[in-house]
Design a protein around this motif. Structure first.
Motif, short mmCIF file in Angstrom:
data_model
loop_
_atom_site.label_atom_id
_atom_site.label_comp_id
_atom_site.label_asym_id
_atom_site.label_seq_id
_atom_site.Cartn_x
_atom_site.Cartn_y
_atom_site.Cartn_z
N ILE A 80 -17.62 6.16 -43.50
CA ILE A 80 -19.24 5.64 -43.87
C ILE A 80 -19.37 4.22 -43.54
CG2 ILE A 80 -21.00 5.98 -45.11
CD1 ILE A 80 -19.86 8.64 -45.96
N ARG A 81 -20.14 3.51 -43.16
CA ARG A 81 -20.43 2.08 -43.21
C ARG A 81 -21.70 1.95 -42.35
NH1 ARG A 81 -19.07 -1.14 -38.70
NH2 ARG A 81 -18.30 -0.16 -36.86
N SER A 82 -22.27 0.81 -42.50
CA SER A 82 -23.49 0.43 -42.02
C SER A 82 -23.56 -1.19 -41.65
CB SER A 82 -24.76 0.40 -43.02
OG SER A 82 -24.68 -0.32 -44.11
N ASN A 83 -22.42 -1.92 -41.69
CA ASN A 83 -22.17 -3.30 -41.45
C ASN A 83 -22.50 -3.40 -39.75
OD1 ASN A 83 -19.87 -1.90 -41.01
ND2 ASN A 83 -18.88 -3.68 -41.70
N TYR A 84 -23.51 -3.08 -39.06
CA TYR A 84 -23.59 -3.32 -37.60
C TYR A 84 -24.69 -4.80 -37.51
CZ TYR A 84 -21.77 1.17 -36.61
OH TYR A 84 -20.99 2.20 -36.15
N LEU A 85 -24.28 -5.25 -36.31
CA LEU A 85 -24.84 -6.46 -35.76
C LEU A 85 -26.42 -6.24 -35.54
CD1 LEU A 85 -24.81 -9.34 -35.41
CD2 LEU A 85 -24.19 -8.94 -33.24
N GLN A 86 -26.68 -5.41 -34.59
CA GLN A 86 -28.16 -5.19 -34.08
C GLN A 86 -29.02 -4.48 -35.15
OE1 GLN A 86 -28.44 -6.61 -31.37
NE2 GLN A 86 -26.31 -6.67 -30.25
N ASP A 87 -30.07 -5.05 -35.14
CA ASP A 87 -31.14 -4.56 -36.22
C ASP A 87 -31.48 -3.06 -36.28
OD1 ASP A 87 -31.38 -7.09 -36.88
OD2 ASP A 87 -33.14 -7.51 -36.18
N PRO A 88 -31.85 -2.33 -34.93
CA PRO A 88 -31.93 -1.02 -35.07
C PRO A 88 -30.83 -0.39 -35.63
CG PRO A 88 -32.63 -2.03 -32.72
CD PRO A 88 -31.78 -2.98 -33.65
N SER A 89 -29.54 -0.81 -35.03
CA SER A 89 -28.24 -0.11 -35.66
C SER A 89 -28.01 -0.23 -37.08
CB SER A 89 -27.14 -0.66 -35.06
OG SER A 89 -27.08 -0.42 -33.59
N ALA A 90 -28.32 -1.18 -37.56
CA ALA A 90 -28.00 -1.53 -38.88
C ALA A 90 -29.27 -0.72 -39.93
CB ALA A 90 -28.18 -2.84 -39.19
N ALA A 91 -30.37 -0.38 -39.40
CA ALA A 91 -31.41 0.25 -40.23
C ALA A 91 -30.93 1.71 -40.14
CB ALA A 91 -32.80 -0.02 -39.28
#
Length: 414
Positions: A80-91
């Motif tokens: 489980i993680r949320s450290n994505y670059l693109q804004d929609p993915s991170a959201a």
């Protein structure tokens, strides 16, 4: 539904545990429902749960051709993680990570959520620059991450070898509130809550056709007979293309196997999750002591769930340089899951060309971590026709050329 608690356990212990009831009802299909969800995996069950919890829509059936949670939900490595670059993915991933933190309490079911932290190793100068960029992007997105030094990596993971001859560890992207959860428990907890709201979870019920009238869905034919519905959600991971074909449209996805393995149980030696994208391997230690190891997806389309020796060998060989202790372990078991990949390695949560049909697919190798956020956004999309979490992931992005290219951003599809 009987509420689980320490007092309930004590009470049942005094009467030889004769008072426990089934976690969810064994239901037969009714003639019609307001909503049918095809796929009783994590994403499908989460969609049904949030339809009921957030929008009061409980005349819902969840259809599963096999057994509940028997697909990718029960076959992943639980990161489980949320450290994505693109804004929609991170959201959407941050929404999911935040929901995971209180999900055991919300569902009254122990999901064994463990916010142990996730490190993505930087083993080339290109990765150093990339992860520093991601850390800055995460700061703007409100996602808490930081780029850490090799010394800090060693402090967090004492068993790691920092000075590998090919790929030394130059730092890492650290998300302290990332972690793991029990994959089966996520499906079981959502199923129990859905059943308690009056929803029907129907296993061993395969959809054989999707019925339409005037460009609108009216129902499905199943191995247990025809069922009518006003709205249909297709949430079947690697089999999404098959269901879309039944409905009369095509999806820009391909299905491949993703493989993983666990070692024999050993004493606790690593209490964080480590991902090494340069060599494409990742590892954590389960509560039972097994080292849970995964790698990349197969390079060819297939529907196998058996796994294959060459891919396991490639993944373990790559990890041994960074974790020499892996070479001394015996493999306990291996398996594969069928994942659906889009061209930009980002999911599809969207309306479809058929009115009343909604699709949730394309999560590739990162589906488990997104389950609560995916269900939240998909439920809002089906109930209201729009969700801020899903807008960017619509099908028309491929026609318009507005890709959400996480594979290029991260250098890996996870």
């Amino acid at each position: 539904m009987k509420r689980y608690s320490a007092f309930a356990i004590a009470r049942e212990a005094l009467r030889n545990h004769t008072g426990w009831t089934r976690a969810w009802r064994a239901a037969d299909p009714k003639r019609s429902y307001d909503v049918i969800i095809v796929g009783a995996g994590g994403h499908g069950l989460a969609t049904a749960y949030y339809l009921g919890k957030n929008f009061g829509i409980t005349n819902v059936a969840v259809l599963e051709k096999g057994w509940l949670g028997g697909g990718n939900t029960g076959r992943n490595t639980t990161i489980i993680r949320s450290n994505y670059l693109q804004d929609p993915s991170a959201a959407i991933y941050e929404k999911s990570r935040a929901l995971y933190e209180t999900l055991s309490q919300d569902l009254n079911y122990n999901l064994m959520f463990s916010p142990r932290g996730v490190i993505m190793l930087a083993q080339t100068q290109h990765e150093v620059r990339g992860y520093q960029r991601t850390a800055h992007a995460n700061a703007l997105q409100g996602v808490t991450t930081e780029f850490i030094s090799p010394a800090k990596v060693k402090e967090l993971v004492p068993i790691i070898n920092l000075s590998g001859p090919r790929y030394p560890v130059l730092g890492g992207l650290w998300q302290e509130r990332g972690g793991t959860a029990r994959h089966d428990a996520v499906a079981w907890g959502y199923a129990r809550a859905c059943s308690d709201m009056g929803m029907d979870i129907i296993q061993k019920c395969e959809v054989t056709a999707i019925r339409r009238e005037g460009g609108k869905v009216v129902g499905v034919d199943t191995s247990k007979g025809p069922i009518d519905c006003r709205k249909l959600g297709i949430v079947v991971a690697g089999h999404s293309g098959v269901l879309a074909d039944m409905a009369g449209f095509r999806l820009p996805i391909e299905s491949v196997a993703l493989q993983a393995l666990v070692s024999e149980p050993i004493k606790p030696c690593m209490d964080v999750v480590v991902m090494a994208n340069t060599v494409h391997g990742y590892m954590s230690q389960s509560d039972k002591g097994e080292m849970v190891i995964g790698g990349g997806a197969d390079g060819y389309n297939n529907y196998t769930q058996r796994g294959s020796f060459h891919h396991i060998e490639e993944t373990v060989r790559a990890l041994i340089e960074t974790f020499p202790m892996v070479s001394r372990l015996k493999m306990l078991r291996q398996w594969g899951g069928i994942v659906d990949m889009t061209g930009d390695r980002s999911p599809i949560l969207s309306k479809t060309p058929v009115e009343g049909i909604f699709i949730n697919c394309g999560w590739g190798t990162g589906g488990f971590k997104a389950i609560p956020g995916s269900g939240w956004g998909m439920a809002e999309l089906m109930a209201k026709g729009h969700s801020p979490l899903t807008d960017a992931f619509s099908l028309d992005r491929f026609r318009q050329g507005r890709f959400i290219d996480e594979s290029v951003a991260a250098g890996v599809a996870h």
